[in-house]
Design a protein around this motif. Structure first.
Motif, mmCIF file in Angstrom:
data_model
loop_
_atom_site.group_PDB
_atom_site.id
_atom_site.type_symbol
_atom_site.label_atom_id
_atom_site.label_comp_id
_atom_site.label_asym_id
_atom_site.label_seq_id
_atom_site.Cartn_x
_atom_site.Cartn_y
_atom_site.Cartn_z
ATOM 1 N N ARG A 523 0.818 -1.229 0.000
ATOM 2 C CA ARG A 523 0.000 0.000 0.000
ATOM 3 C C ARG A 523 0.841 1.263 0.000
ATOM 4 N NH1 ARG A 523 -4.531 1.638 4.624
ATOM 5 N NH2 ARG A 523 -5.124 3.651 3.691
ATOM 6 N N TYR A 524 1.916 1.288 0.773
ATOM 7 C CA TYR A 524 2.663 2.537 0.952
ATOM 8 C C TYR A 524 4.011 2.566 0.220
ATOM 9 C CZ TYR A 524 -0.655 3.261 4.788
ATOM 10 O OH TYR A 524 -1.791 3.414 5.537
ATOM 11 N N HIS A 525 4.631 1.429 -0.009
ATOM 12 C CA HIS A 525 6.031 1.450 -0.440
ATOM 13 C C HIS A 525 6.274 0.738 -1.775
ATOM 14 C CE1 HIS A 525 6.593 2.991 3.539
ATOM 15 N NE2 HIS A 525 6.254 1.846 4.113
ATOM 16 N N THR A 526 5.236 0.612 -2.589
ATOM 17 C CA THR A 526 5.434 0.024 -3.917
ATOM 18 C C THR A 526 6.442 0.839 -4.722
ATOM 19 O OG1 THR A 526 3.208 -0.932 -3.950
ATOM 20 C CG2 THR A 526 4.297 -0.609 -6.073
ATOM 21 N N GLY A 527 6.354 2.170 -4.621
ATOM 22 C CA GLY A 527 7.281 3.027 -5.353
ATOM 23 C C GLY A 527 8.724 2.851 -4.904
ATOM 24 N N SER A 528 8.934 2.733 -3.592
ATOM 25 C CA SER A 528 10.294 2.564 -3.081
ATOM 26 C C SER A 528 10.874 1.215 -3.495
ATOM 27 C CB SER A 528 10.300 2.685 -1.556
ATOM 28 O OG SER A 528 9.862 3.972 -1.151
ATOM 29 N N LEU A 529 10.052 0.161 -3.408
ATOM 30 C CA LEU A 529 10.521 -1.154 -3.841
ATOM 31 C C LEU A 529 10.797 -1.171 -5.341
ATOM 32 C CD1 LEU A 529 8.103 -3.437 -1.769
ATOM 33 C CD2 LEU A 529 10.376 -2.629 -1.164
ATOM 34 N N ALA A 530 9.957 -0.484 -6.110
ATOM 35 C CA ALA A 530 10.179 -0.397 -7.556
ATOM 36 C C ALA A 530 11.446 0.389 -7.869
ATOM 37 C CB ALA A 530 8.969 0.242 -8.232
ATOM 38 N N PHE A 531 11.741 1.406 -7.063
ATOM 39 C CA PHE A 531 12.949 2.207 -7.263
ATOM 40 C C PHE A 531 14.200 1.345 -7.078
ATOM 41 C CE2 PHE A 531 15.134 6.476 -5.984
ATOM 42 C CZ PHE A 531 15.921 6.366 -7.116
ATOM 43 N N GLY A 532 14.247 0.615 -5.973
ATOM 44 C CA GLY A 532 15.406 -0.234 -5.723
ATOM 45 C C GLY A 532 15.552 -1.340 -6.755
ATOM 46 N N SER A 533 14.441 -1.973 -7.136
ATOM 47 C CA SER A 533 14.511 -3.041 -8.131
ATOM 48 C C SER A 533 14.834 -2.498 -9.514
ATOM 49 C CB SER A 533 13.190 -3.816 -8.164
ATOM 50 O OG SER A 533 12.095 -2.939 -8.390
ATOM 51 N N LEU A 534 14.479 -1.241 -9.794
ATOM 52 C CA LEU A 534 14.824 -0.624 -11.082
ATOM 53 C C LEU A 534 16.344 -0.477 -11.218
ATOM 54 C CD1 LEU A 534 14.182 0.885 -13.715
ATOM 55 C CD2 LEU A 534 13.886 2.965 -12.341
ATOM 56 N N ILE A 535 16.998 -0.037 -10.158
ATOM 57 C CA ILE A 535 18.460 0.114 -10.197
ATOM 58 C C ILE A 535 19.119 -1.233 -10.481
ATOM 59 C CG2 ILE A 535 20.482 0.763 -8.851
ATOM 60 C CD1 ILE A 535 18.694 2.672 -7.274
ATOM 61 N N LEU A 536 18.635 -2.263 -9.820
ATOM 62 C CA LEU A 536 19.210 -3.586 -10.017
ATOM 63 C C LEU A 536 18.911 -4.120 -11.413
ATOM 64 C CD1 LEU A 536 20.889 -5.548 -8.382
ATOM 65 C CD2 LEU A 536 18.784 -6.600 -7.560
ATOM 66 N N ALA A 537 17.706 -3.860 -11.919
ATOM 67 C CA ALA A 537 17.344 -4.319 -13.265
ATOM 68 C C ALA A 537 18.197 -3.645 -14.330
ATOM 69 C CB ALA A 537 15.861 -4.059 -13.522
ATOM 70 N N LEU A 538 18.516 -2.363 -14.151
ATOM 71 C CA LEU A 538 19.371 -1.663 -15.116
ATOM 72 C C LEU A 538 20.768 -2.276 -15.155
ATOM 73 C CD1 LEU A 538 18.356 2.055 -14.432
ATOM 74 C CD2 LEU A 538 17.867 0.720 -16.488
ATOM 75 N N ILE A 539 21.305 -2.597 -13.994
ATOM 76 C CA ILE A 539 22.639 -3.225 -13.948
ATOM 77 C C ILE A 539 22.605 -4.580 -14.638
ATOM 78 C CG2 ILE A 539 24.416 -4.134 -12.412
ATOM 79 C CD1 ILE A 539 23.587 -2.013 -10.378
ATOM 80 N N GLN A 540 21.582 -5.372 -14.355
ATOM 81 C CA GLN A 540 21.476 -6.685 -14.984
ATOM 82 C C GLN A 540 21.254 -6.575 -16.487
ATOM 83 O OE1 GLN A 540 18.273 -8.285 -12.657
ATOM 84 N NE2 GLN A 540 19.618 -8.973 -10.991
ATOM 85 N N MET A 541 20.542 -5.545 -16.916
ATOM 86 C CA MET A 541 20.317 -5.348 -18.356
ATOM 87 C C MET A 541 21.633 -5.020 -19.052
ATOM 88 S SD MET A 541 17.720 -5.577 -20.318
ATOM 89 C CE MET A 541 17.337 -5.273 -22.045
ATOM 90 N N PHE A 542 22.452 -4.196 -18.426
ATOM 91 C CA PHE A 542 23.760 -3.885 -18.998
ATOM 92 C C PHE A 542 24.616 -5.153 -19.085
ATOM 93 C CE2 PHE A 542 23.019 0.662 -17.713
ATOM 94 C CZ PHE A 542 23.142 1.181 -18.990
ATOM 95 N N LYS A 543 24.527 -6.022 -18.095
ATOM 96 C CA LYS A 543 25.284 -7.273 -18.139
ATOM 97 C C LYS A 543 24.822 -8.160 -19.292
ATOM 98 C CE LYS A 543 26.134 -9.593 -14.475
ATOM 99 N NZ LYS A 543 25.912 -10.368 -13.227
ATOM 100 N N VAL A 544 23.508 -8.221 -19.516
ATOM 101 C CA VAL A 544 22.976 -9.034 -20.618
ATOM 102 C C VAL A 544 23.435 -8.477 -21.961
ATOM 103 C CG1 VAL A 544 20.856 -9.736 -21.795
ATOM 104 C CG2 VAL A 544 20.985 -9.831 -19.305
ATOM 105 N N ILE A 545 23.373 -7.156 -22.117
ATOM 106 C CA ILE A 545 23.809 -6.538 -23.377
ATOM 107 C C ILE A 545 25.300 -6.773 -23.595
ATOM 108 C CG2 ILE A 545 24.102 -4.334 -24.574
ATOM 109 C CD1 ILE A 545 21.552 -3.369 -23.214
ATOM 110 N N LEU A 546 26.081 -6.667 -22.536
ATOM 111 C CA LEU A 546 27.517 -6.906 -22.652
ATOM 112 C C LEU A 546 27.800 -8.343 -23.072
ATOM 113 C CD1 LEU A 546 30.375 -5.728 -22.177
ATOM 114 C CD2 LEU A 546 30.215 -6.571 -19.828
ATOM 115 N N GLU A 547 27.075 -9.297 -22.505
ATOM 116 C CA GLU A 547 27.261 -10.695 -22.874
ATOM 117 C C GLU A 547 26.815 -10.942 -24.314
ATOM 118 O OE1 GLU A 547 28.581 -14.516 -22.292
ATOM 119 O OE2 GLU A 547 28.769 -12.780 -20.966
ATOM 120 N N TYR A 548 25.739 -10.283 -24.735
ATOM 121 C CA TYR A 548 25.259 -10.435 -26.120
ATOM 122 C C TYR A 548 26.285 -9.905 -27.108
ATOM 123 C CZ TYR A 548 22.524 -9.481 -30.331
ATOM 124 O OH TYR A 548 22.082 -9.415 -31.631
#
Length: 732
Positions: A523-548
Motif C-alpha cells: 500500500r505505501y512502499h510500492t514506489g520505493s521497492l520499484a525504485f530499488g529493483s529498477l536500479i538492479l534491473a538496469l545493472i542486470q540489463m547492462f550485463k545481458v547486453i555486454l554478454e550479447y
C-alpha cells in the motif's frame, strides 16, 4: 568534559578545542547515532506513500507490458514453433490445411546441411517439404525412372517426397533446375517431426539402413559418416535421441519419488531453522575446527613430500625448465612446488587462527544472533510459508516473459531468403519471392541457390521494432522479478522487526505480523521497492547486453577487447552484489520507519558503517552456517535418493524397480533439494539481518536503564551488552 580534565596548554590547540566544543552539532562521518524516542515501539504505524513518481512509472511500465503481451498474442502464432515449417512457410500437420496429414518435414538433400551457412542462417540450404512418412529404403531418381517403366508403383512411392508439380518424365537436369524432387532418398525415421537418417552402429561401423556406402543420385558415392555430419549440422541433439527417450522414461517412473524428496527437503529445512537456536554454535565451531585440521594435515603432507624430494637433487626447479612443462603433474615432482604449497597453507592456517582469536567476541555475537533468528521464526512460523508465494509470483513472471517472447518471435508473415549450397553466393541472405525466384538473375549468378523460408517478419511499424520490443520484454521481466524479491524481503523484515521491538516476547508481538507487513509494503512502499529493483534491473540489463555483444563479436575480438570485456564483467558483477546488499538493508529500514528509498538506503548505510566490523563477521558467519545447512539437507536427501534409485535398500523404500540412468533423478533430487533449502534459508538470512540492524539501533537509542530499557532478550542482554563502568565521582 569533567572538571578533572585539562584543556590544551597550546593557544592554537586551545582555540581549536574551544571551536569544537562550541559546535556540538558537527555531524560524524557516517551520520549521528539514533537518539532515544519514548514513542518508538517498533515499525511505524502511521505511514504515507513513498516514491510516488517511481510507483507511477512502474505502473505505466506494467500496463505497457500487458499491452505488449496482448499485441504479441494477436500478431504471433505459437503453432509456428509447435509445427515444423516447409520452404514455403506452410505448417506440417496443421489441421484445416492441405498438410493436415503430412506431419513430418523432409529435406531434399540433407548433405547440404553440412554447409557453414547452416550455423549462420539457422536454415539448411535445401528444399524442405511436408510428408506423411519418412522414406524406408534407398532409391535414386534415376533408378526410379528405370523401374517406373516396368512398375508404376515406384513413382507412386517416390512422388511422396516430391512437389505436387513433379512429373516422372522429367530428366535429372530438369529436376535439379526446377527443384521438384530429391535426387535420392534413403531410410529415415521421424525425430522432432523431421526425417533423419536411420543410423545404425554395427560392430563399431556406422551404417544407414544396412549400407555403409550409397549413391546420392548425382553419380557420387557417399558414406554414412558424411550423412551423419550433415545431419549434425541441422540438429546437434541427434546423438542424444536414444538418451533423451530413456531420460524421459526415468522421469516418468520417478516423478512421484522426486516430489516426495523435495517435500522431505522442505520439512528438513524448516526443522533445521528451528533447531539452530540449539546447534548454531556447535555447528560453526565443529566445522571450523575441522577445517583447521584439514589445513594442518595439508601442511604436514607438504612437509613430508618436500623432505622426501630434498634427498633427490634432480627434483629441483631451475630457470631452464620454467614454463616448458605441458603436463601439470610434472610440477609436483619438484620440491619447490611442495614448499610453496606448504607456505601458502601455513599462512592460511595462521590467518584463520588469528581471526578466530581477535574476532572471537564478534563471532560469539553472530552465533547468538543466529539463535535469536531461529527463535523469531519459531514465534512467527508463517514466515516459513512465504517463499511459496514468492515462488508462485516468480513463476508467473517467468511464464509471462517466455510466452510473450514466443509470440513476438512468431509475429509477422513468412520472409524468404536466398541460400546457396556452398554459402559463397553474392546474393546470400537477400530477401526473395519464391513465386518468381526462378525468373530472376539469382539462379544464373549462383547455380543451385534456393529461395527458402527464413523467419517471420514484416514491414509494418510493429515488425520494424520487434527487436526493441524483445528488449522491453526482457527489461520489464528483470524489473518484475527484482520487485517480487524486494517485496518478499520488505515483508519479512517488517514481520521480524515487529518481533524484535516487542518488549515482552511473544506477548507483545502484534497479531498477523506477516500479513500486516505485506499490506504496508504494497500500500505505501510500492514506489520505493520499484525504485530499488529498477536500479538492479538496469545493472542486470547492462550485463545481458555486454554478454550479447561479446557473443556476436567473439570472432572479431583481440586480446585488448577481451581484457576490457573481462574487466567490465567483473565490475558489473561487483556492482550488482553491492547494490543487492544495500537494497536489502534499505528495504529493512523501509519496513521499520516507512521512509523513501534514498533516505532508507542512506540510513542503512550509515548504520552499517558505524558497525562495520560486526556487519562483516555476522554476514560471514551467517552465510557459512546456512551454506552448511544447505549441504546437509541436500546431502541427506541425496543419500536417501541414491539408496532408493540404486535399489540398495528396496525392502525399506520399495522404490522404482529399474532405471536406465539412476543419476538423472538423483541429480534432480539433489539440485532441487538445494534450491528448496536455499528458499527456506533466505527467510532466515533476512531474519538475522533484520534483527542485527534492530540490535544496532537498539544500542544507539537505549542504554539499558529503567527509563531506556533494551528491547533485546535477557540472554542477549547479558552476553552482548557491556555496561559502562560508573565514574568514581558518581560512586562517591
Amino acid at each position: 568534559m569533567t572538571d578533572e580534565e585539562e584543556s590544551p596548554e597550546n593557544p592554537s590547540e586551545k582555540m581549536v578545542f574551544e571551536k569544537r566544543a562550541a559546535s556540538p552539532s558537527r555531524k560524524p562521518e557516517f551520520g549521528d547515532p539514533r537518539m532515544y524516542d519514548p514513542d518508538f515501539k517498533g515499525p511505524v504505524v502511521n505511514r504515507s506513500c513513498t516514491d510516488v513518481v517511481c510507483c507511477m512509472i512502474f505502473i505505466v511500465f506494467i500496463m505497457g507490458y500487458i499491452l505488449l503481451g496482448l499485441v504479441a498474442w494477436a500478431n504471433g502464432d505459437a503453432r509456428r514453433v509447435t509445427y515444423p515449417t516447409d520452404s514455403q512457410g506452410h505448417f506440417c500437420g496443421q489441421k484445416g490445411t492441405p498438410n493436415e496429414n503430412k506431419t513430418v518435414l523432409f529435406y531434399f538433400n540433407l548433405l547440404r546441411c553440412a554447409s557453414p551457412s547452416v550455423m549462420i542462417n539457422l536454415q539448411c540450404p535445401t528444399t524442405q517439404i511436408c510428408v506423411s512418412k519418412c522414406p524406408e529404403k534407398f532409391l535414386t531418381y534415376m533408378e526410379m525412372q528405370i523401374l517406373y517403366k516396368k512398375d508404376s508403383s515406384y513413382w507412386e512411392y517416390y512422388r511422396q517426397f516430391c512437389k505436387s508439380t513433379a512429373k516422372p518424365a522429367k530428366s535429372l537436369p530438369e529436376v535439379l533446375v526446377d527443384d521438384d524432387c530429391p535426387t535420392a532418398v534413403f531410410p529415415s525415421k521421424p525425430f522432432l517431426q523431421r526425417c533423419f537418417p536411420d543410423f545404425i552402429n554395427r560392430n563399431g561401423t556406422l551404417t544407414v539402413g544396412d549400407r555403409v556406402l550409397f549413391e546420392d543420385g548425382s553419380g557420387r558415392m557417399r558414406t554414412a559418416l558424411e550423412l551423419r555430419e550433415a545431419a549434425n549440422g541441422i540438429n546437434k541433439i541427434l546423438d542424444a535421441r536414444e538418451i533423451a527417450l530413456k531420460v524421459f522414461e526415468d522421469y516418468a517412473t520417478t516423478w512421484y519419488w522426486i516430489i516426495v524428496g523435495l517435500t522431505i527437503a522442505m520439512i528438513l529445512s524448516w526443522t533445521f531453522l528451528i533447531l539452530l537456536r540449539f546447534i548454531a554454535g556447535c555447528l560453526f565451531w565443529f566445522f571450523t575446527l575441522g577445517m583447521l585440521e584439514v589445513v594442518g594435515y595439508g601442511i604436514v603432507y607438504c612437509f613430508q613430500q618436500y623432505t622426501k624430494l630434498q634427498q633427490h637433487p634432480e627434483s629441483s626447479l631451475t630457470i631452464y625448465n620454467i614454463g616448458i612443462q605441458n603436463n601439470i603433474s610434472m610440477y609436483f615432482q619438484w620440491k619447490q612446488t611442495w614448499f610453496i604449497l606448504m607456505i601458502i597453507l601455513c599462512v592460511l592456517e595462521l590467518t584463520i587462527i588469528l581471526l578466530l582469536i581477535f574476532l572471537r567476541k564478534r563471532i560469539h555475537l553472530a552465533i547468538v544472533l543466529l539463535k535469536e533468528g531461529s527463535k523469531a521464526i519459531g514465534y512467527i512460523p508463517s514466515t516459513l510459508v512465504y517463499p511459496v508465494l514468492t515462488f508462485i509470483l516468480l513463476s508467473v513472471c517467468f511464464s509471462y516473459w517466455i510466452v510473450t517472447a514466443l509470440f513476438l518471435a512468431t509475429s509477422g508473415v513468412p520472409v524468404y531468403k536466398v541460400s546457396a549450397p556452398e554459402g559463397q553466393c553474392i546474393h546470400e541472405n537477400e530477401t526473395c519471392d519464391p513465386r518468381i525466384f526462378n525468373m530472376t538473375d539469382v539462379p544464373k549468378a549462383c547455380p543451385g541457390a534456393l529461395c527458402n523460408f527464413a523467419f517471420y517478419g514484416g514491414k509494418s511499424l510493429y515488425h520494424q521494432y520487434i527487436s526493441t520490443l524483445h528488449l522491453y520484454n526482457l527489461f520489464v521481466f528483470l524489473w518484475l522479478i527484482n520487485f517480487v524479491v524486494a517485496l518478499g524481503q520488505c515483508t519479512l523484515a517488517g514481520a521480524f522487526a515487529s518481533y524484535y521491538w516487542a518488549m515482552k516476547k511473544p506477548d507483545d508481538i502484534p497479531a498477523l505480523p506477516l500479513f500486516t507487513a505485506f499490506g504496508q509494503a504494497v500500500r505505501y512502499h510500492t514506489g520505493s521497492l520499484a525504485f530499488g529493483s529498477l536500479i538492479l534491473a538496469l545493472i542486470q540489463m547492462f550485463k545481458v547486453i555486454l554478454e550479447y555483444l561479446d557473443r556476436r563479436l567473439k570472432n572479431a575480438q583481440n586480446n585488448i577487447s577481451k581484457f576490457l570485456k573481462c574487466c567490465l564483467g567483473c565490475c558489473f558483477w561487483c556492482l550488482e552484489k553491492m547494490v543487492k546488499f544495500l537494497n536489502k538493508n534499505a528495504y529493512i529500514m523501509i519496513a521499520i520507519y516507512g521512509k523513501n528509498f534514498c533516505r532508507s538506503a542512506r540510513d542503512a548505510f550509515n548504520l552499517l558503517m558505524r558497525n562495520i566490523l560486526k556487519v562483516a563477521v555476522t554476514d560471514e558467519v551467517t552465510n557459512f552456517v546456512l551454506l552448511l545447512g544447505k549441504i546437509l539437507v541436500s546431502g541427506f536427501i541425496g543419500i536417501l535418493a541414491f539408496l532408493l534409485f540404486t535399489e540398495k535398500m528396496p525392502v525399506i523404500f520399495g522404490g522404482p524397480i529399474s532405471l536406465n540412468y539412476y543419476w538423472v533423478p538423483l541429480l534432480t533430487v539433489i539440485f532441487g533439494s538445494y534450491l528448496v533449502a536455499h528458499g527456506c534459508f533466505s527467510v532466515y538470512a533476512t531474519c538475522v539481518e533484520t534483527i542485527f540492524l534492530c540490535f544496532c539501533e537498539d544500542l544507539e537509542r537505549n542504554d539499558g536503564s529503567a527509563e531506556k530499557p533494551y528491547f533485546i532478550t535477557p540472554s542477549l542482554h547479558e552476553i552482548l551488552v557491556k555496561k559502562q563502568p560508573v565514574p568514581q565521582k558518581e560512586k562517591e
